[in-house]
Design a protein around this motif. Structure first.
Motif, PDB file in Angstrom:
ATOM      1  N   VAL A 483       0.866  -1.184   0.000  1.00 54.00           N
ATOM      2  CA  VAL A 483       0.000   0.000   0.000  1.00 54.00           C
ATOM      3  C   VAL A 483       0.900   1.231   0.000  1.00 54.00           C
ATOM      4  O   VAL A 483       1.762   1.377   0.864  1.00 54.00           O
ATOM      5  N   TRP A 484       0.649   2.156  -0.950  1.00 52.61           N
ATOM      6  CA  TRP A 484       1.643   3.185  -1.273  1.00 52.61           C
ATOM      7  C   TRP A 484       0.962   4.538  -1.511  1.00 52.61           C
ATOM      8  O   TRP A 484       0.596   4.868  -2.623  1.00 52.61           O
ATOM      9  N   PRO A 485       0.755   5.347  -0.472  1.00 51.01           N
ATOM     10  CA  PRO A 485       0.231   6.705  -0.665  1.00 51.01           C
ATOM     11  C   PRO A 485       1.359   7.669  -1.068  1.00 51.01           C
ATOM     12  O   PRO A 485       2.513   7.489  -0.683  1.00 51.01           O
ATOM     13  N   HIS A 486       1.008   8.685  -1.848  1.00 55.35           N
ATOM     14  CA  HIS A 486       2.021   9.631  -2.329  1.00 55.35           C
ATOM     15  C   HIS A 486       2.318  10.709  -1.287  1.00 55.35           C
ATOM     16  O   HIS A 486       1.614  10.861  -0.280  1.00 55.35           O
ATOM     17  N   GLY A 487       3.362  11.477  -1.550  1.00 57.59           N
ATOM     18  CA  GLY A 487       3.728  12.596  -0.692  1.00 57.59           C
ATOM     19  C   GLY A 487       2.969  13.849  -1.072  1.00 57.59           C
ATOM     20  O   GLY A 487       2.090  13.854  -1.911  1.00 57.59           O
ATOM     21  N   GLY A 488       3.345  14.946  -0.455  1.00 57.37           N
ATOM     22  CA  GLY A 488       2.755  16.232  -0.824  1.00 57.37           C
ATOM     23  C   GLY A 488       2.161  17.003   0.337  1.00 57.37           C
ATOM     24  O   GLY A 488       2.790  17.883   0.889  1.00 57.37           O
ATOM     25  N   PRO A 489       0.894  16.762   0.691  1.00 52.67           N
ATOM     26  CA  PRO A 489      -0.024  15.761   0.165  1.00 52.67           C
ATOM     27  C   PRO A 489      -0.671  16.138  -1.166  1.00 52.67           C
ATOM     28  O   PRO A 489      -1.368  15.343  -1.775  1.00 52.67           O
ATOM     29  N   HIS A 490      -0.443  17.399  -1.615  1.00 55.37           N
ATOM     30  CA  HIS A 490      -1.156  17.874  -2.800  1.00 55.37           C
ATOM     31  C   HIS A 490      -0.336  17.604  -4.062  1.00 55.37           C
ATOM     32  O   HIS A 490       0.170  18.494  -4.741  1.00 55.37           O
ATOM     33  N   SER A 511       1.244  -3.561  -6.070  1.00 52.60           N
ATOM     34  CA  SER A 511       1.289  -2.257  -5.400  1.00 52.60           C
ATOM     35  C   SER A 511      -0.007  -1.513  -5.632  1.00 52.60           C
ATOM     36  O   SER A 511      -0.664  -1.656  -6.665  1.00 52.60           O
ATOM     37  N   LEU A 512      -0.388  -0.699  -4.655  1.00 50.08           N
ATOM     38  CA  LEU A 512      -1.603   0.107  -4.714  1.00 50.08           C
ATOM     39  C   LEU A 512      -1.224   1.553  -4.442  1.00 50.08           C
ATOM     40  O   LEU A 512      -0.963   1.941  -3.302  1.00 50.08           O
ATOM     41  N   LYS A 543      -6.951   3.345   4.174  1.00 50.92           N
ATOM     42  CA  LYS A 543      -7.466   2.090   4.744  1.00 50.92           C
ATOM     43  C   LYS A 543      -8.609   1.551   3.890  1.00 50.92           C
ATOM     44  O   LYS A 543      -8.705   0.331   3.636  1.00 50.92           O
ATOM     45  N   ALA A 544      -9.482   2.433   3.408  1.00 53.55           N
ATOM     46  CA  ALA A 544     -10.589   1.989   2.558  1.00 53.55           C
ATOM     47  C   ALA A 544     -10.065   1.382   1.261  1.00 53.55           C
ATOM     48  O   ALA A 544     -10.598   0.374   0.775  1.00 53.55           O
ATOM     49  N   ALA A 545      -9.024   1.979   0.690  1.00 52.54           N
ATOM     50  CA  ALA A 545      -8.430   1.432  -0.535  1.00 52.54           C
ATOM     51  C   ALA A 545      -7.804   0.070  -0.266  1.00 52.54           C
ATOM     52  O   ALA A 545      -7.912  -0.857  -1.090  1.00 52.54           O
ATOM     53  N   THR A 546      -7.148  -0.078   0.884  1.00 49.99           N
ATOM     54  CA  THR A 546      -6.577  -1.374   1.276  1.00 49.99           C
ATOM     55  C   THR A 546      -7.665  -2.434   1.358  1.00 49.99           C
ATOM     56  O   THR A 546      -7.537  -3.536   0.800  1.00 49.99           O
ATOM     57  N   ASP A 547      -8.740  -2.113   2.047  1.00 43.70           N
ATOM     58  CA  ASP A 547      -9.835  -3.072   2.226  1.00 43.70           C
ATOM     59  C   ASP A 547     -10.447  -3.455   0.879  1.00 43.70           C
ATOM     60  O   ASP A 547     -10.761  -4.630   0.640  1.00 43.70           O
ATOM     61  N   ILE A 555      -5.394 -10.964  -3.130  1.00 42.32           N
ATOM     62  CA  ILE A 555      -4.402 -10.446  -2.190  1.00 42.32           C
ATOM     63  C   ILE A 555      -4.380 -11.333  -0.947  1.00 42.32           C
ATOM     64  O   ILE A 555      -5.432 -11.708  -0.419  1.00 42.32           O
ATOM     65  N   ASP A 556      -3.180 -11.648  -0.495  1.00 41.33           N
ATOM     66  CA  ASP A 556      -3.019 -12.373   0.769  1.00 41.33           C
ATOM     67  C   ASP A 556      -3.098 -11.350   1.900  1.00 41.33           C
ATOM     68  O   ASP A 556      -2.198 -10.529   2.074  1.00 41.33           O
ATOM     69  N   ALA A 557      -4.176 -11.382   2.663  1.00 39.95           N
ATOM     70  CA  ALA A 557      -4.419 -10.375   3.701  1.00 39.95           C
ATOM     71  C   ALA A 557      -3.397 -10.425   4.833  1.00 39.95           C
ATOM     72  O   ALA A 557      -3.308  -9.486   5.633  1.00 39.95           O
ATOM     73  N   THR A 558      -2.599 -11.490   4.916  1.00 38.70           N
ATOM     74  CA  THR A 558      -1.559 -11.568   5.947  1.00 38.70           C
ATOM     75  C   THR A 558      -0.237 -10.970   5.466  1.00 38.70           C
ATOM     76  O   THR A 558       0.727 -10.918   6.224  1.00 38.70           O
ATOM     77  N   LYS A 559      -0.220 -10.553   4.221  1.00 37.54           N
ATOM     78  CA  LYS A 559       1.019 -10.015   3.642  1.00 37.54           C
ATOM     79  C   LYS A 559       0.753  -8.648   3.013  1.00 37.54           C
ATOM     80  O   LYS A 559       0.969  -8.430   1.827  1.00 37.54           O
ATOM     81  N   VAL A 560       0.249  -7.731   3.818  1.00 41.55           N
ATOM     82  CA  VAL A 560      -0.039  -6.372   3.358  1.00 41.55           C
ATOM     83  C   VAL A 560       0.988  -5.435   3.987  1.00 41.55           C
ATOM     84  O   VAL A 560       1.105  -5.371   5.223  1.00 41.55           O
ATOM     85  N   PHE A 561       1.722  -4.723   3.144  1.00 41.05           N
ATOM     86  CA  PHE A 561       2.829  -3.886   3.586  1.00 41.05           C
ATOM     87  C   PHE A 561       2.545  -2.412   3.280  1.00 41.05           C
ATOM     88  O   PHE A 561       1.618  -2.086   2.533  1.00 41.05           O
ATOM     89  N   LEU A 562       3.367  -1.547   3.853  1.00 43.47           N
ATOM     90  CA  LEU A 562       3.210  -0.103   3.671  1.00 43.47           C
ATOM     91  C   LEU A 562       4.520   0.524   3.222  1.00 43.47           C
ATOM     92  O   LEU A 562       5.589   0.191   3.762  1.00 43.47           O
ATOM     93  N   THR A 563       4.445   1.426   2.237  1.00 42.35           N
ATOM     94  CA  THR A 563       5.612   2.223   1.878  1.00 42.35           C
ATOM     95  C   THR A 563       5.156   3.621   1.504  1.00 42.35           C
ATOM     96  O   THR A 563       4.051   3.817   0.998  1.00 42.35           O
ATOM     97  N   GLY A 564       6.002   4.608   1.759  1.00 43.28           N
ATOM     98  CA  GLY A 564       5.681   5.987   1.408  1.00 43.28           C
ATOM     99  C   GLY A 564       6.716   6.928   1.974  1.00 43.28           C
ATOM    100  O   GLY A 564       7.360   6.643   2.990  1.00 43.28           O
ATOM    101  N   GLY A 565       6.889   8.069   1.304  1.00 39.23           N
ATOM    102  CA  GLY A 565       7.858   9.061   1.749  1.00 39.23           C
ATOM    103  C   GLY A 565       7.212  10.412   1.967  1.00 39.23           C
ATOM    104  O   GLY A 565       6.201  10.747   1.347  1.00 39.23           O
ATOM    105  N   SER A 566       7.792  11.197   2.889  1.00 36.82           N
ATOM    106  CA  SER A 566       7.314  12.542   3.194  1.00 36.82           C
ATOM    107  C   SER A 566       5.889  12.464   3.733  1.00 36.82           C
ATOM    108  O   SER A 566       5.646  11.818   4.747  1.00 36.82           O
TER     109      SER A 566
END
Length: 716
Positions: A483-490, A511-512, A543-547, A555-566
């Protein structure tokens, strides 16, 4: 241990493969629209930095390639370049380093046969370093090819200590230099923050070819910093942007909200503002009839937002709006159908963006999940999407000559390549046909065969947001999800090539990429909806996008990871704290973890106030209400609930989100018994230097692979 070593070697091998794919760094058409000169950038792992090279393509009347340069030409030491209007000369700013000597900058002017002029700018010592960044920089010719204009750091007066032994006899060497100022060598000078360090106050420099005369243009007030300059059509002055410098230079890069003016200044030093107060402006451009256009929005507020396109007719002081700021969306026609347009969010117009007649302007801008390209007819006020529809992805215009358009097109599956098209006659623009002219290195099959899906999320029309799902083409198997949200936030994610996304796919991860509400490219109302809700609605959107992904895709629900910067790092550390049982591991780069403590040390203090719902001011007291709101909106408020192993990639030179934000968060994690690893790079906020990028991407993927659930490891 052996299996882990094999996994690591696989990641390294995949990164090395992807690093050989060049990216388009720029391209120009010649006057006839029959030749393309392109600039490319490719990662050079042995040098530890990118190499830049040029290639060329000759086109026939049907825009087919009839000749292509045999080998690329290295241009890594060229900072700026510009071909003169009649293509008589090519000018460039070159930077060279000889061993342990300090760098030197040269201005060179080449004719088609030889080096016509070469000026050692460093030795001449009329100004400091030439600005080549995207905010201030540029090298522009006058229309008659007699002069060049660029922007450089203002030369400082010499200083010396109060006590310094020297010859008491006054010197009269005729140099005209004033005596050094005493006791001023340690006066603090503000710069423009992240990635613009050392840029304090700029000046406009004009180079006259005849006599090789170099002069610093006067007239710009000392309290203003000029940039983005170009000659007026008559050649008797320049137009550009000036930014206010008082009471403080807030960070400028990625921030289109800084108070600024479009100005014009004669070569005699007569200065005049074209735009009024309370605005943020950028990217002035002249058409063939001498009309001026630029991008404009209100100053202050969110760092990036929707712009309007504004014009001033030649010979008039009246300003008018061509394209207005879009609150949600407007319908534009496409043949017999219609489609939504969400407004202008580009940070710059193409350097040459007009057709020959000057009544049609072309530009590219993010629109939800893609960069799309448009032509706007100033006379009919009609806006038409001319993006390349032969493939799903993004189209960005690079240059326009006559009716020939040059663009780069890419997607998550396909690296950027050059395309050309001939713009059809007015009212027939939708008939445009794009032709690919370059074929520089395809992505590996594991990337090109992956699946791209656009998510439209949200339960109510006014709460919609988007995401991009990028998955390996694997059947009958549940895959791990990043799960990968962008920076900014804008800012926003678009369907364009990304080495990081490609690496995830090659290593078997889906990746999402999430464009939560507040992202650009979805209307001004959506963008501003995040203000005062930072750390709340953006977290819930993720979280809604993850769900949604887990419920509807393999998707294997036991293998959900997070990445993101800023701000993406802000969100993933929020998610791991607020939903500790959902996410298995976290990789975050320079995350905002405590807005309240960041407020006093970042180059964007206004971000801390505005995103938590307050007007930014440094006058008067800092209220407890504001500090409490900042702390409550921060991931540090939830750090005690985190369970997921967390790796933090930090830049020691980060001025935007100082690295102690990550260190403070890591100390809390460790105290609570969470597996934690810190990587510290001698880099800035983006961690984009090649050694830092290579290390943090490889270690990031490795961190995820290390934390796949024991006994349930996906066969990668």
């Amino acid at each position: 241990m052996l299996k882990m070593s094999v996994q690591l070697e696989n990641i390294i091998s995949a990164y090395k493969t992807l690093s050989k794919i060049p990216s388009v760094a720029g391209a120009k058409l010649n006057n006839a629209g029959t030749k393309v000169t392109a600039k490319w950038s490719v990662r050079n792992l042995d040098k530890g930095k990118a190499s830049k090279f040029a290639s060329s393509y000759t086109l026939d009347s049907n825009l087919n390639v009839v000749d292509e340069s045999d080998f690329g030409t290295d241009i890594s030491n060229e900072l700026l370049s510009a071909v003169s209007p009649r293509e008589t000369y090519r000018a460039l700013i070159r930077e060279e380093k000889n061993g342990k000597e300090a760098k030197k900058q040269f201005l060179e002017v080449w004719s088609k046969k030889t080096l016509a002029h070469s000026v050692d700018l460093t030795s001449l010592d009329k100004h400091g370093d030439v600005y080549a960044d995207s905010e201030f920089g540029g090298l522009q010719w006058s229309h008659d090819e007699t002069a060049l204009v660029y922007v450089a750091e203002k030369k400082l007066p010499k200083c010396e200590p109060y006590i310094k032994r020297k010859d008491d006899k006054p010197k009269n060497d005729g140099s005209g230099e004033t005596a050094p100022k005493r006791g001023e060598e340690y006066i603090y000078r503000q710069d423009w923050g992240e990635q613009l360090g050392g840029k304090h106050l700029s000046v406009i420099v004009v180079f006259q070819l005849e006599g090789e005369k170099l002069s610093v243009l006067g007239g710009v007030p000392d309290s203003m910093c000029p940039g983005q300059v170009r000659f007026t059509p008559e050649g008797n002055g320049v137009v550009g942007v000036v930014w206010e410098t008082e009471p403080r230079r807030l960070g400028l890069i990625f921030c289109t909200n800084r108070p600024s003016y479009i100005f014009e200044c004669s070569l005699d030093g007569e200065f005049k503002k074209i735009t009024g107060d309370g605005l943020a402006v950028r990217s002035p451009r002249f058409n063939s009839t001498g009309d001026l256009v630029w991008l404009q929005r209100k100053a202050g507020g969110p760092h990036h937002a929707c712009h309007e396109l504004v014009t001033r007719k030649k010979g008039s002081d009246t300003l008018s709006t061509l394209i207005e700021i879009v609150d949600s969306s407007v319908n534009i026609s496409f043949g017999e159908a219609s489609e939504s347009f969400f407004g202008v969010y580009c940070q710059a117009l193409p350097a040459r963006c007009f057709t020959a007649a000057g009544n049609r302007i072309l530009f590219s801008t993010p629109q939800e999940t893609e960069v799309r390209s448009y032509v706007y007819n100033i006379d009919s006020r009609q806006l038409v999407d001319i993006s390349n529809r032969a493939q799903r992805g993004s189209t960005s215009i690079l240059d326009v000559r006559g009716d020939v358009i040059l663009a780069t097109c890419s997607s998550l599956k396909t690296p950027g390549q050059l395309f050309v098209a001939r713009l059809p006659a007015e009212s027939r623009e939708t008939e445009i046909v794009w032709k690919q002219i370059s074929s520089n290195c395809d992505a590996p099959p594991a990337v090109t065969e992956s699946d791209v899906v656009y998510f439209e999320l949200g339960d109510k029309p006014k709460e919609n947001f988007t995401a991009i799902y990028f998955s390996p083409a694997v059947k009958d198997k549940k895959l791990p999800l990043i799960v990968w949200p962008h920076g900014g936030p804008h800012s926003n994610f678009v369907n364009a090539f990304s080495l990081e996304a490609a690496l995830f796919s090659m290593m078997g991860f889906t990746s999402l990429q999430i464009n939560f509400r507040g992202s650009t490219g979805a209307g001004e109302t959506s963008l501003k909806s995040l203000l005062s809700r930072c750390g709340d609605t953006d977290v819930k959107n993720c979280k809604a996008a993850t769900d949604y992904a887990i419920e509807n895709y393999p998707i294997d629900a036991t293998k959900v990871f997070l990445t993101g910067g800023s701000h993406g790092g802000f969100l993933v550390t929020h998610l791991s704290g607020q939903y500790p049982d959902t996410y298995a591991a976290v990789v975050t780069r320079n995350p905002v973890t405590d807005i309240a403590s960041m407020f006093n040390s970042t180059d964007i203090a206004d971000w801390c106030a505005v995103e938590t719902g307050f007007d930014f001011t440094e006058k008067g007291p800092v209220t407890e209400e504001m500090l409490l709101a900042m702390r409550r909106a921060s991931p540090i408020a939830h750090v005690h609930k985190v369970k997921a192993p967390t790796a933090l990639m930090l830049g020691s030179g980060d001025q935007r989100v100082p690295h102690y934000q990550g260190l403070e968060y890591a100390r809390r994690l460790k105290a609570n018994g969470v597996a934690t690893r810190i990587y510290m790079y001698e880099d800035n906020h983006s961690l984009s230097s090649l050694p830092a990028e290579m290390d943090n991407l490889i270690n990031g993927v490795h961190w995820f692979m290390q934390h796949l659930k024991p006994g349930k490891t996906t066969d990668l």
